[in-house]
Design a protein around this motif. Structure first.
Motif, PDB file in Angstrom:
ATOM      1  N   SER A  89      40.815  43.570  38.467  1.00 15.98           N
ATOM      2  CA  SER A  89      39.624  44.345  38.123  1.00 15.98           C
ATOM      3  C   SER A  89      39.560  44.608  36.627  1.00 15.98           C
ATOM      4  O   SER A  89      38.484  44.534  36.004  1.00 15.98           O
ATOM      5  CB  SER A  89      39.628  45.672  38.895  1.00 15.98           C
ATOM      6  N   ALA A  90      40.716  44.916  36.018  1.00 16.72           N
ATOM      7  CA  ALA A  90      40.742  45.170  34.573  1.00 16.72           C
ATOM      8  C   ALA A  90      40.431  43.902  33.790  1.00 16.72           C
ATOM      9  O   ALA A  90      39.790  43.948  32.720  1.00 16.72           O
ATOM     10  CB  ALA A  90      42.113  45.718  34.174  1.00 16.72           C
ATOM     11  N   ARG A  91      40.850  42.743  34.296  1.00 12.99           N
ATOM     12  CA  ARG A  91      40.634  41.497  33.573  1.00 12.99           C
ATOM     13  C   ARG A  91      39.171  41.046  33.643  1.00 12.99           C
ATOM     14  O   ARG A  91      38.621  40.563  32.636  1.00 12.99           O
ATOM     15  CB  ARG A  91      41.546  40.406  34.151  1.00 12.99           C
ATOM     16  N   VAL A  92      38.509  41.206  34.795  1.00 14.22           N
ATOM     17  CA  VAL A  92      37.137  40.704  34.936  1.00 14.22           C
ATOM     18  C   VAL A  92      36.100  41.772  34.634  1.00 14.22           C
ATOM     19  O   VAL A  92      34.912  41.471  34.503  1.00 14.22           O
ATOM     20  CB  VAL A  92      36.909  40.142  36.350  1.00 14.22           C
ATOM     21  N   GLY A  93      36.524  43.033  34.522  1.00 17.88           N
ATOM     22  CA  GLY A  93      35.594  44.072  34.152  1.00 17.88           C
ATOM     23  C   GLY A  93      34.828  44.680  35.305  1.00 17.88           C
ATOM     24  O   GLY A  93      33.891  45.452  35.077  1.00 17.88           O
ATOM     25  N   GLU A  94      35.168  44.387  36.567  1.00 20.38           N
ATOM     26  CA  GLU A  94      34.549  45.022  37.730  1.00 20.38           C
ATOM     27  C   GLU A  94      35.581  45.102  38.850  1.00 20.38           C
ATOM     28  O   GLU A  94      36.566  44.375  38.862  1.00 20.38           O
ATOM     29  CB  GLU A  94      33.324  44.248  38.198  1.00 20.38           C
ATOM     30  N   LEU A  95      35.313  46.036  39.777  1.00 17.71           N
ATOM     31  CA  LEU A  95      36.277  46.267  40.846  1.00 17.71           C
ATOM     32  C   LEU A  95      36.346  45.063  41.780  1.00 17.71           C
ATOM     33  O   LEU A  95      35.327  44.544  42.239  1.00 17.71           O
ATOM     34  CB  LEU A  95      35.900  47.522  41.643  1.00 17.71           C
ATOM     35  N   MET A  96      37.584  44.621  42.059  1.00 17.40           N
ATOM     36  CA  MET A  96      37.830  43.525  42.993  1.00 17.40           C
ATOM     37  C   MET A  96      38.774  44.032  44.084  1.00 17.40           C
ATOM     38  O   MET A  96      39.741  44.755  43.788  1.00 17.40           O
ATOM     39  CB  MET A  96      38.462  42.321  42.281  1.00 17.40           C
ATOM     40  N   VAL A  97      38.513  43.652  45.328  1.00 14.66           N
ATOM     41  CA  VAL A  97      39.345  44.098  46.447  1.00 14.66           C
ATOM     42  C   VAL A  97      39.982  42.888  47.116  1.00 14.66           C
ATOM     43  O   VAL A  97      39.473  41.762  47.057  1.00 14.66           O
ATOM     44  CB  VAL A  97      38.528  44.901  47.490  1.00 14.66           C
ATOM     45  N   ARG A  98      41.135  43.144  47.741  1.00 21.96           N
ATOM     46  CA  ARG A  98      41.870  42.091  48.428  1.00 21.96           C
ATOM     47  C   ARG A  98      41.288  41.852  49.826  1.00 21.96           C
ATOM     48  O   ARG A  98      40.949  42.796  50.529  1.00 21.96           O
ATOM     49  CB  ARG A  98      43.358  42.469  48.561  1.00 21.96           C
ATOM     50  N   GLU A  99      41.221  40.580  50.208  1.00 21.71           N
ATOM     51  CA  GLU A  99      40.879  40.187  51.577  1.00 21.71           C
ATOM     52  C   GLU A  99      42.144  39.668  52.243  1.00 21.71           C
ATOM     53  O   GLU A  99      42.775  38.734  51.743  1.00 21.71           O
ATOM     54  CB  GLU A  99      39.807  39.076  51.581  1.00 21.71           C
ATOM     55  N   ASN A 100      42.512  40.285  53.360  1.00 20.23           N
ATOM     56  CA  ASN A 100      43.697  39.871  54.095  1.00 20.23           C
ATOM     57  C   ASN A 100      43.299  39.246  55.429  1.00 20.23           C
ATOM     58  O   ASN A 100      42.289  39.621  56.033  1.00 20.23           O
ATOM     59  CB  ASN A 100      44.624  41.064  54.359  1.00 20.23           C
TER      60      ASN A 100
END
Length: 389
Positions: free
Chosen positions: A208-219
């Motif tokens: 999220s810090a690298r792309v500038g938006e929140l990213m969540v994990r898919e399991n």
């Protein structure tokens, strides 16, 4: 369907003879007797031809039972006519037997209810109905039978024997490892953008810090055990049929039902396949979610002449429907263990249940786990002993 009784036939013959003799020899008494006999036959036909207006409804409680469990059929007959009461002879069809239904002085607008037990001693689909109503004249000369109402199936499922566990699954991780795990595991699959409602503990903060938006994990659960049941319904696989019933096939159906119920209990995916084609015209199963489910298919399954194991094994090898294969057969299927054993490359766990064989299969035949069992209960007991393959 109408039927003229022997009394009616005799009266008709007498009417013809009396009328012929009366006119031929000019005997008015004979002519009168012949005319009276003819009038009696005509009145009988008209009386029996009267069609009562009956409304028939029926319901089974329950409509799906395990073999040997009780099931009750409730039949309600209503006289929808307005002119006269109905006194009729009726019987309801229940499988291969007839159940008498008394319809004495059934007045217009009234109904009567009859309850009776449905035979559930054998696995199968028991068709109940239609109601067969017979109308007779007062002299007993003519009987006219008509069907009323439709047919309701009662599904008698195989008896289920408790299994303590189901097989382990083959864990296929994304890095290529294949491990055996008892109840599946959660493995990272991918990342996606955050949407309202996602749990914050699933946020991948570094990405999220690298792309500038929140990213969540898919399991995903990559190792959930997947079971494939292959039921051998070839007549050649079950040659012993004392009393016309292949007990080895009945035991195989019980074993299949037991594995199915155990898998459902643990929320594991399971597929049921039959070697020979299934009936194409299964009865309507109702509007519930279980319509024509695997247990219904087991209830309707029967032995089929001919059939070849090769198409089924080819499909299993091509589609790889699961990681655990359970093949259930009879004494005549022991010669096909080599064909089933060739599927071990596609299915890490292969178990064969052989029912009714006079001698046990060779230990480790074709590299398989073979369970020789006399019936479904014996299979369940052996299953718990070899469930970790």
């Amino acid at each position: 369907m109408s039927a003229f009784t022997a009394r009616c036939v005799g009266l008709l013959v007498a009417a013809v003879v009396l009328l012929g003799a009366g006119f031929r020899f000019a005997y008015p008494e004979l002519t009168l007797l012949g005319a009276a006999a003819g009038i009696a036959v005509g009145h009988a036909v008209l009386s029996a031809a009267w069609r009562p207006r009956l409304e028939v409804t029926r319901s089974a409680d329950p409509d799906r039972v395990a073999r040997g469990e009780p099931a009750t059929m409730t039949l309600t007959v209503r006289n929808a006519g307005r002119l006269r009461a109905a006194s009729l002879v009726a019987e309801d069809r229940c499988g291969d037997r007839a159940v008498p239904v008394p319809l004495l002085r059934l007045r217009p607008g009234r109904d009567m209810t009859v309850r009776y037990e449905v035979p559930t001693a054998r696995r199968g689909v028991v068709p109940v109905g239609p109601l067969r109503v017979t109308r007779r004249d007062p002299l007993g000369l003519v009987a006219l039978a008509r069907p009323y109402g439709g047919t309701v199936p009662v599904w008698v499922h195989p008896r289920v024997h408790p299994l303590n566990a189901v097989p382990t699954g083959a864990g296929r991780s994304l890095d290529g490892r294949v491990d055996k795990v008892p109840h599946g595991s959660i493995t990272f699959d991918s990342l996606r953008e955050y949407v309202v409602g996602d749990e914050l503990r699933r946020v991948h903060w570094r990405t999220s810090a690298r792309v500038g938006e929140l990213m969540v994990r898919e399991n995903v659960d990559t190792s959930l055990p997947r079971i494939v049941l292959l039921l051998d319904n070839r007549a050649a696989a079950h040659p012993q049929r004392p009393g016309g019933v292949a007990e080895s096939f009945e035991s195989a159906c019980e074993a299949a039902a037991s594995v199915l119920v155990a898998a459902y209990r643990e929320a594991l995916p399971v597929v049921l396949l039959l070697v020979a084609p299934e009936p194409a015209n299964l009865p309507a199963a109702g509007d519930d979610a279980a319509a024509h489910g695997p247990l219904d298919r087991l209830a309707a399954a029967g032995l089929a002449d001919g059939g070849d194991l090769q198409p089924a094994t080819t499909r299993l090898r091509r589609e790889r429907l699961g990681d655990t294969l359970v093949f259930l057969t009879g004494p005549g299927g022991r010669d096909d263990l080599g064909t089933v054993g060739a599927l071990r490359a596609a299915y890490p766990s292969v178990v064969v249940g052989v029912f009714g064989a006079a001698e046990p299969a060779p230990s480790g035949a074709a590299g398989l786990v073979v369970i020789d069992a006399a019936d479904g209960a014996a299979f369940a007991a052996e299953w718990d002993g070899v469930r970790r393959w």
